[in-house]
Design an enzyme around this catalytic site. Structure first.
Site, PDB file in Angstrom:
ATOM      1  N   ARG A 105       0.834  -1.195   0.000  1.00 42.59           N
ATOM      2  CA  ARG A 105       0.000   0.000   0.000  1.00 42.59           C
ATOM      3  C   ARG A 105       0.869   1.245   0.000  1.00 42.59           C
ATOM      4  O   ARG A 105       1.773   1.371   0.825  1.00 42.59           O
ATOM      5  CB  ARG A 105      -0.922   0.019   1.225  1.00 42.59           C
ATOM      6  CG  ARG A 105      -1.936   1.158   1.187  1.00 42.59           C
ATOM      7  CD  ARG A 105      -2.831   1.162   2.407  1.00 42.59           C
ATOM      8  NE  ARG A 105      -2.147   1.648   3.596  1.00 42.59           N
ATOM      9  CZ  ARG A 105      -2.755   2.126   4.679  1.00 42.59           C
ATOM     10  NH1 ARG A 105      -4.071   2.169   4.727  1.00 42.59           N
ATOM     11  NH2 ARG A 105      -2.065   2.527   5.716  1.00 42.59           N
ATOM     12  N   THR A 109      -0.960   7.696  -1.294  1.00 41.93           N
ATOM     13  CA  THR A 109      -2.200   7.595  -2.073  1.00 41.93           C
ATOM     14  C   THR A 109      -3.155   6.536  -1.536  1.00 41.93           C
ATOM     15  O   THR A 109      -4.340   6.539  -1.886  1.00 41.93           O
ATOM     16  CB  THR A 109      -1.875   7.249  -3.528  1.00 41.93           C
ATOM     17  OG1 THR A 109      -1.310   5.923  -3.584  1.00 41.93           O
ATOM     18  CG2 THR A 109      -0.896   8.254  -4.121  1.00 41.93           C
ATOM     19  N   ASP A 201       0.957  -0.455  13.799  1.00 43.77           N
ATOM     20  CA  ASP A 201       1.192  -1.244  12.599  1.00 43.77           C
ATOM     21  C   ASP A 201       1.410  -2.698  13.001  1.00 43.77           C
ATOM     22  O   ASP A 201       2.409  -3.032  13.656  1.00 43.77           O
ATOM     23  CB  ASP A 201       2.417  -0.710  11.842  1.00 43.77           C
ATOM     24  CG  ASP A 201       2.606  -1.397  10.501  1.00 43.77           C
ATOM     25  OD1 ASP A 201       2.913  -2.608  10.493  1.00 43.77           O
ATOM     26  OD2 ASP A 201       2.449  -0.721   9.473  1.00 43.77           O
ATOM     27  N   ASP A 204       4.777  -4.328  11.842  1.00 40.08           N
ATOM     28  CA  ASP A 204       5.928  -3.844  12.602  1.00 40.08           C
ATOM     29  C   ASP A 204       5.980  -4.478  13.983  1.00 40.08           C
ATOM     30  O   ASP A 204       7.047  -4.886  14.467  1.00 40.08           O
ATOM     31  CB  ASP A 204       5.861  -2.321  12.750  1.00 40.08           C
ATOM     32  CG  ASP A 204       6.127  -1.600  11.435  1.00 40.08           C
ATOM     33  OD1 ASP A 204       6.575  -2.256  10.482  1.00 40.08           O
ATOM     34  OD2 ASP A 204       5.895  -0.390  11.383  1.00 40.08           O
TER      35      ASP A 204
END
Length: 212
Positions: A105, A109, A201, A204
């Protein structure tokens, strides 16, 4: 009309999810909790699997039991974070086939691009459970499910730890036939497309690295 997502409310799920959200939870602890929650997710995601009768001989004599019908399951991990859910799912159903979809991703955007796709050849005969810890914007999940359908899957479930209303809406628009199973439906997305309150995340925190 799309069905509402199935949100697990069991006390064990709520307890483990709270610990998972805690930013002081270690990488090892995050992995363990994710694996434990994936087992509970798998229990709900497989609720509608078809059964057929089977004659067996129990210690006290003959009986008719039940077993899964057909070729059963395929777990589909959306890389990389989906692998955090995969191990727990395979603990419950070790005979399942496994597919992988690599999606990236763009953080500016929010658009999704594919870099890897590998699925078993007999997908049309299996229920596919697509795995990703987070359903945020829904773009990655919708793109993954489109590819799974192109491989021939017809019975698909999407399983995640957390979902945002925006992601659920996008999934219901693109794939109204796909059931969503999650541990929590959170409040919203922030301006960067992250779930609030979320858990950070997931990739992560699972791997102790930063996805660049």
């Amino acid at each position: 009309m799309s069905a509402s997502p199935i949100v697990l409310t069991h006390p064990l799920v709520r307890h483990k999810l709270t610990r998972l959200r805690d930013k002081t939870t270690s990488t090892a602890g995050f992995r363990r909790l994710t694996r434990e929650l994936s087992l509970l997710l798998a229990y709900e995601a497989t609720r509608d699997l078809a059964l057929v009768p089977r004659d067996i001989c129990a210690p006290s004599g003959p009986m008719v039991g039940e077993e899964l019908d057909g070729k059963k399951l395929c777990f589909v991990s959306i890389l990389r974070a989906g692998n955090g859910l995969l191990d727990g799912m395979l603990d419950l159903v070790p005979s399942a086939r496994v597919g992988h979809i690599g999606l990236k991703r763009d953080h500016d955007t929010l658009e999704v691009s594919e870099y890897y796709f590998n699925m078993p050849g007999d997908v049309p005969g299996r229920t596919c459970i697509v795995l990703d810890p987070m359903l945020a914007t829904g773009h990655s999940a919708a793109a993954a499910i489109t590819r799974v359908k192109e491989a021939g899957a017809r019975d698909i479930v999407f399983a995640c730890l957390l979902a945002a209303p925006e992601g659920v809406a996008h999934m219901q628009e693109k794939h109204p036939d796909v059931r969503i199973v999650t541990c929590s439906l959170d409040k919203k997305l922030d301006e960067n497309g992250y779930i609030v309150p979320g858990l950070g995340d997931a990739g992560d925190r699972l791997f102790g690295t930063r996805d660049r």
